[in-house]
Design an enzyme around this catalytic site. Structure first.
Site, short mmCIF file in Angstrom:
data_model
loop_
_atom_site.label_atom_id
_atom_site.label_comp_id
_atom_site.label_asym_id
_atom_site.label_seq_id
_atom_site.Cartn_x
_atom_site.Cartn_y
_atom_site.Cartn_z
N LEU A 152 0.82 -1.21 0.00
CA LEU A 152 0.00 0.00 0.00
C LEU A 152 0.86 1.26 0.00
O LEU A 152 1.87 1.34 0.70
CB LEU A 152 -0.91 0.02 1.23
CG LEU A 152 -2.29 -0.61 1.11
CD1 LEU A 152 -3.04 -0.45 2.43
CD2 LEU A 152 -3.11 0.01 -0.02
N GLY A 195 1.46 -5.53 0.96
CA GLY A 195 0.47 -5.74 -0.08
C GLY A 195 1.00 -6.49 -1.28
O GLY A 195 0.22 -7.13 -2.01
N ASN A 236 4.70 -7.47 6.64
CA ASN A 236 5.43 -6.74 7.69
C ASN A 236 4.62 -5.59 8.27
O ASN A 236 5.16 -4.60 8.76
CB ASN A 236 6.76 -6.21 7.15
CG ASN A 236 6.59 -5.26 5.97
OD1 ASN A 236 5.62 -5.35 5.23
ND2 ASN A 236 7.54 -4.36 5.79
N GLU A 237 3.28 -5.73 8.23
CA GLU A 237 2.40 -4.65 8.69
C GLU A 237 2.65 -4.23 10.12
O GLU A 237 2.53 -3.05 10.46
CB GLU A 237 0.93 -5.09 8.53
CG GLU A 237 0.35 -4.91 7.15
CD GLU A 237 0.85 -5.94 6.15
OE1 GLU A 237 0.52 -5.81 4.96
OE2 GLU A 237 1.57 -6.87 6.55
#
Length: 280
Positions: free
Chosen positions: A86, A131, A153-154
């Site tokens: 994103l 994403g 890896n959010e």
């Protein structure tokens, strides 16, 4: 892995035709010999997923479904990055309505790819964090070039990966490995991803990755397409059903989390670090 003879038989180059696309952020190219469509993301420099790219992905998937292609290969026009995930600029210092649109279109792009009955494969010709990994794991098969990174890896940005986003991970990784990777925000090297089963094969180049993806799709040549597609969707039906049930709440939860000052600060610091790296 697929038998090398099958790979050579199915993936050998043939005439290609470029299909019409809504914008320049995605292109669709169909091999007239194999009937396989290649969907290429083309938003330089790193295919960061803004609203337009996400909408274009949906449009291109729909186009491929409608033109009766035998399968879909997702790849990148970049030589170094599959997709960086994103676009943080879409989420940083913006209003709640924009956040709602961004997350909704990410949901829509994921369900379009995850829920298609077509055979799908990702030729991961560069890094695929966040994403980018989401799109890759929405596909049925993944081939990755060496010395790249892939993973969700959010948590490093303070964002929580919802259950539907995890579902692609859980399709290909044991729950224990997936849980540790998600809580750590871990990025796997190509070799680590292969050893854990996150990717199915390693290719030495983008061209070889495309060939291996085409060979995977070609392995269904003698299988009834309708039966194959319905079988695939039966495996994915529970995840899709759960996603549809929590879809609106998921958007609201994301907007509430991403709007928090401490999360906005993490995003701002991240963008500042990127600027500093770019000046070096």
């Amino acid at each position: 892995m697929l038998h090398s003879n099958l790979l050579r038989l199915v993936a050998r180059g043939g005439p290609r035709r470029l299909m019409s696309t809504a914008t320049k952020l995605t292109t669709v190219e169909v091999n007239d010999k194999t009937g396989i469509a290649t969907l290429t993301m083309n938003r330089p420099p790193v295919n960061s997923q803004n609203v337009q790219l996400l909408v274009d992905l949906q449009s291109s998937i729909s186009e491929i479904e409608n033109n009766k292609s035998r399968g879909l290969i997702l790849t990148s026009a970049s030589s170094k990055v599959f997709s960086a995930g994103l676009d943080i600029l879409e989420m940083y210092n913006t209003n709640e309505e924009r956040l709602r649109i961004v997350w909704t279109e990410l949901q829509n792009a994921w369900i379009a790819l995850y829920g298609t009955s077509l055979p799908t494969a990702a030729a991961i010709n560069g890094h695929a964090p966040a994403g980018g990994c989401l799109l890759a794991t929405a596909c049925e098969y993944r081939v990755m070039v060496p010395k790249c990174l892939i993973g969700l890896n959010e948590t490093q940005l303070g964002i929580i990966a919802p259950k539907w986003l995890m579902s692609g991970f859980l399709n290909v990784l044991p729950q224990r490995v997936a849980e540790r990777a998600l809580t750590q925000g871990r990025l796997f090297t190509t070799q680590e991803a292969f050893e854990e089963g996150l990717v199915d094969e390693i290719a030495n180049s983008k061209e070889e990755a495309l060939e291996k993806c085409a060979a995977f799709i070609g392995s269904f040549a003698k299988v009834n397409p309708l039966a194959r597609g319905l079988t695939k969707l039966q495996f994915r039906a529970e995840n899709i059903k759960e996603f549809e049930k929590i879809r609106e709440k998921d958007v609201a939860d994301f907007v509430a989390l991403a709007s928090r000052p401490e999360i906005q600060k993490v995003m701002g610091d991240y963008l500042e670090n990127l600027k500093k790296k770019g000046k070096k």
